[in-house]
Design a protein around this motif. Structure first.
Motif, PDB file in Angstrom:
ATOM      1  N   ASP A  45      -7.424  -2.056  -1.937  1.00 41.71           N
ATOM      2  CA  ASP A  45      -8.349  -3.055  -1.424  1.00 41.71           C
ATOM      3  C   ASP A  45      -9.737  -2.662  -1.898  1.00 41.71           C
ATOM      4  N   TRP A  90      -9.411  -9.396  -2.028  1.00 39.40           N
ATOM      5  CA  TRP A  90      -9.740  -7.975  -2.199  1.00 39.40           C
ATOM      6  C   TRP A  90      -8.539  -7.097  -2.532  1.00 39.40           C
ATOM      7  N   HIS A  91      -7.339  -7.621  -2.388  1.00 32.89           N
ATOM      8  CA  HIS A  91      -6.145  -6.778  -2.539  1.00 32.89           C
ATOM      9  C   HIS A  91      -5.652  -6.796  -3.983  1.00 32.89           C
ATOM     10  N   HIS A 143       0.828  -1.212   0.000  1.00 25.01           N
ATOM     11  CA  HIS A 143       0.000   0.000   0.000  1.00 25.01           C
ATOM     12  C   HIS A 143       0.865   1.267   0.000  1.00 25.01           C
ATOM     13  N   GLU A 153      -6.075 -12.977   0.113  1.00 16.82           N
ATOM     14  CA  GLU A 153      -6.750 -11.680   0.170  1.00 16.82           C
ATOM     15  C   GLU A 153      -7.380 -11.392  -1.189  1.00 16.82           C
TER      16      GLU A 153
HETATM   17 ZN   LIG Z   1      -4.417  -4.566   0.842  1.00 13.00          ZN
END
Ligand SMILES: [Zn+2]
Length: 253
Positions: A176, A227-228, A169, A225
């Protein structure tokens, strides 16, 4: 007390003092060893490299101190548990993302433009995506990580969050995303939703990859993950998607 007895008395006292001294040294030593083992188990990977803590480490913890990334602004930059960004690195082309979102967040210009196009295709199919979290400063990572360690303990915190400087990030290339079907949360079940499936199968067309895939924890160091999203550009994203590999594997070849 007679002279002879007094002499013996002093010798006895002397011996007693020596014994007490030795006992004190030994017990201090034991306390110190226990204390230092305990504190190194509670600190981060920087203590692992000295080799004093072994046996209960999992593979997601790096076995050496992370090396600093050389070209931090490269869109192909690899940031993981063995590489990290400089504490002061902030991309010069961060922009506020002009998309539906849970909160205001930033990305690098190129990634923000690409994400806009991904959302556009989603919208055209009546799939409603939300931005959740993009750029994250070093200080924010520090706060998040410390919070996770407090809540979940070191081991679990390392599996779900990055140590400061080791979060993608910070590159401004990661976002995300979420949806109402998962209450705008970041949850593994997002991967099974219509929105999650759409992202999985279409993000590459716009230069994004699902960075932490299921069953790739041994390579990426992170739990699944869905969503990432990580921006790497269309070419790399397409190859990574088609070959079903991780960024680590892509960069190795
Ligand atoms: Zn993330």
């Amino acid at each position: 007390m007679r002279i002879k007895n007094r002499k013996r008395f002093y010798i006895m006292i002397g011996l007693l003092c020596v014994v007490i001294f030795l006992l004190l040294v030994v017990s201090f030593g034991m306390i110190w060893t226990a204390f230092s083992n305990n504190s190194s188990a509670q600190s981060d990977s920087s203590t692992v490299s000295n080799g004093s803590v072994q046996g209960n480490r999992t593979q997601e913890t790096s076995t050496s101190d992370p090396t600093e990334v050389t070209d931090q602004s490269d869109t192909m930059v690899l940031v993981n548990k063995s590489t990290s960004l400089d504490k002061n690195y902030v991309s010069s082309d961060l922009v506020w993302v002009d998309l539906r979102g849970v909160r205001e967040t930033q990305l690098r210009q190129e990634a923000a433009d690409a994400l806009k196009n991904l959302f556009k295709e989603a919208d055209s199919k009546a799939i409603t995506l939300y931005c959740c979290s993009g750029y994250r400063s070093y200080e924010t990572q520090q706060e998040l990580y410390q919070e996770n360690v407090k809540t979940y303990g070191q081991k679990q915190a390392d599996l779900v969050s990055a140590k400061p400087g080791q979060s993608e990030h910070q590159t401004g290339l990661a976002m995300d995303v979420t949806a109402e079907s998962v209450n705008l949360d970041l949850d593994e079940s997002f991967g099974e939703t219509t929105e999650g499936q759409f992202v999985k199968n279409n993000a590459y067309k716009y230069g994004f990859i699902i960075r932490y895939q299921e069953d790739k924890t041994a390579i990426t160091g992170y739990a699944y993950e869905p969503w990432h999203l990580r921006y790497v550009g269309k070419d790399a994203a397409t190859t990574i998607y088609e070959k079903d590999i991780t960024l680590e594997e892509y960069l190795k070849n």
